[in-house]
Design an enzyme around this catalytic site. Structure first.
Site, PDB file in Angstrom:
ATOM      1  CG  HIS A  10      59.970  11.610  25.131  1.00  0.00           C
ATOM      2  ND1 HIS A  10      58.898  10.956  24.578  1.00  0.00           N
ATOM      3  CD2 HIS A  10      59.429  12.533  25.962  1.00  0.00           C
ATOM      4  CE1 HIS A  10      57.769  11.471  25.049  1.00  0.00           C
ATOM      5  NE2 HIS A  10      58.066  12.433  25.903  1.00  0.00           N
ATOM      6  CG  HIS A  58      57.922  17.199  27.851  1.00  0.00           C
ATOM      7  ND1 HIS A  58      56.790  17.372  27.078  1.00  0.00           N
ATOM      8  CD2 HIS A  58      58.027  15.863  28.057  1.00  0.00           C
ATOM      9  CE1 HIS A  58      56.238  16.197  26.847  1.00  0.00           C
ATOM     10  NE2 HIS A  58      56.961  15.259  27.423  1.00  0.00           N
ATOM     11  CE  LYS A  64      54.304  11.787  22.251  1.00  0.00           C
ATOM     12  NZ  LYS A  64      54.822  12.378  23.457  1.00  0.00           N
ATOM     13  CG  HIS A 113      51.206   9.562  25.655  1.00  0.00           C
ATOM     14  ND1 HIS A 113      51.909  10.219  26.634  1.00  0.00           N
ATOM     15  CD2 HIS A 113      50.296   8.800  26.320  1.00  0.00           C
ATOM     16  CE1 HIS A 113      51.442   9.878  27.828  1.00  0.00           C
ATOM     17  NE2 HIS A 113      50.458   9.019  27.659  1.00  0.00           N
ATOM     18  CG  HIS A 125      56.575   7.925  27.749  1.00  0.00           C
ATOM     19  ND1 HIS A 125      55.396   7.314  27.390  1.00  0.00           N
ATOM     20  CD2 HIS A 125      56.395   9.233  27.471  1.00  0.00           C
ATOM     21  CE1 HIS A 125      54.548   8.217  26.929  1.00  0.00           C
ATOM     22  NE2 HIS A 125      55.143   9.388  26.961  1.00  0.00           N
ATOM     23  CG  LEU A 144      49.950  10.538  33.276  1.00  0.00           C
ATOM     24  CD1 LEU A 144      48.879  11.471  32.748  1.00  0.00           C
ATOM     25  CD2 LEU A 144      49.338   9.229  33.787  1.00  0.00           C
ATOM     26  CG  ASP A 157      58.106  11.870  29.381  1.00  0.00           C
ATOM     27  OD1 ASP A 157      57.915  12.930  28.750  1.00  0.00           O
ATOM     28  OD2 ASP A 157      57.197  11.230  29.926  1.00  0.00           O
TER      29      ASP A 157
END
Ligand code: DOR
Ligand code: ZN
Length: 343
Positions: free
Chosen positions: A13, A15, A99, A136, A174, A219, A247
């Site tokens: 995971h 970004h 996702k 999420h 997460h 988050l 994350d």
């Protein structure tokens, strides 16, 4: 134990954004990890295989010339995702999952799914084609307390999804609460979870006690100590349902240190070292390889990596920031001492 050798880990995971910032962050990840699941919450979001393949090329072009790193691409589910998009993913070698962001849950989630019922046919197709759903897991209605949002999502929504689509492979991304851990543990083998380094190392005091520290704000938000302990127990249990997903979410320092600071911790600079610290605290370094290098590929049905990396118990100091000006990023544990180092 002063040296620890592991099969090269993967980040399930991540970004990395696009444009200039991508160049700054991707090689931090590629230094440690063989592969990473790349999140699609760009502006505009990555919603088609064609867009995902173009984004993949941009990532490959940003890698150092000697890198063997493999980006595993995902699509962003919206109310308008079509069955044909799912078929295209099932056929793609490079796009491996979709996702699901509940609309409004987090950074760039405005185009997310507004009600699960809207995407039932798409989930049906994913189940049939065996395409994993990455979630999420937070409710979004403003009346819900921010610290309760994951627990309520698990109780009210995830339980419905797993019942309705029992063969759909789902990763609850997460996880941050003991309730989410318990749900995943008791669900079928189609349900797994990723855990970030910050949720293993810190509780909510890190953000709020003795001053407000925006670089610990992400988050789902950090929770109470009892939740951190439940996550640490799950991660170090050897249970194959739990695996590494950082994350890592870079935002420029000026947008974190702001009246309305962005959510996201940047951890790619030291990810595996941060996990090693958490596992060492739990006296469970022997469980790190399963969590970091084996459970993820097994769940995604991808081959395990062949190469190895070695960590040594060696102290170093995290820089106060990486990059300059509008590209400056403040990493997790900026200016602080780390106890493990990748050789
Ligand atoms: O803290 C977060 N940052 N959580 C997310 O879900 C998204 C991420 C981001 O993209 O910045
Ligand atoms: Zn994320």
């Amino acid at each position: 134990m002063d040296k620890l050798t592991l099969i090269r880990p993967d980040d399930w995971h991540l970004h990395v954004r696009n444009g200039e910032i991508l160049q700054h962050v991707i090689n931090h990840t590629a230094r440690q990890f063989a592969r990473a699941i790349i999140m699609p919450n760009l502006k505009p979001p990555v919603t088609t295989v064609k867009q995902a393949l173009a984004y993949r090329q941009e990532i490959l072009a940003a890698l150092a010339p000697d890198s063997n790193f493999t980006p595993l691409m995902t699509l962003y589910l919206t109310d308008n995702t079509r069955i044909a998009d799912i078929e295209a993913v099932a056929q793609s070698e490079h796009v491996v999952a979709l996702k699901l962001y509940p609309a409004g849950a987090t950074t760039n989630s405005d185009a997310g799914v507004s009600a699960f019922e809207n995407i039932y046919p798409v989930l049906e197709a994913m189940q049939k084609q065996d395409v994993p759903l990455l979630v999420h897991g937070e409710v979004t209605a403003s009346e819900y307390d921010i610290f309760d949002r994951e627990r309520l999502f698990v109780e009210q929504q995830l339980s419905v999804l797993t019942e309705k689509f029992p063969d759909l492979r789902i990763v609850l991304e997460h996880v941050t609460t003991e309730e989410a851990v318990r749900f995943v543990e008791t669900a079928s083998s189609h349900v797994a979870a990723t855990i970030t380094p910050q949720h293993l190392l810190f509780n909510r005091n890190a953000i709020l006690a003795g001053g407000i520290r925006p670089h610990y704000y992400c988050l789902p938000v950090l929770k109470r100590e009892k939740h951190r302990l439940a996550l640490l127990k799950a991660a170090t249990s050897g249970n194959p349902k739990f695996f590494l997903g950082t994350d890592s979410a870079p935002h420029p320092t000026r947008l974190k240190e702001n009246n309305c600071g962005c959510a996201g911790c940047y951890s790619a600079h030291a990810a595996i070292e941060l996990y090693a610290e958490a596992f060492a605290q739990a006296n469970a370094l022997d469980k790190l390889e399963g969590f970091a290098s084996l459970h993820g590929p097994d769940f995604y049905r991808l081959p395990r990596n062949q190469e190895r990396i070695t960590l040594s118990r060696e102290s170093w100091r995290v820089p106060g920031h990486y990059g300059q000006g509008s590209l400056q990023i403040t990493p997790l544990k900026a200016g602080e001492e780390m106890l493990w180092k990748v050789l």
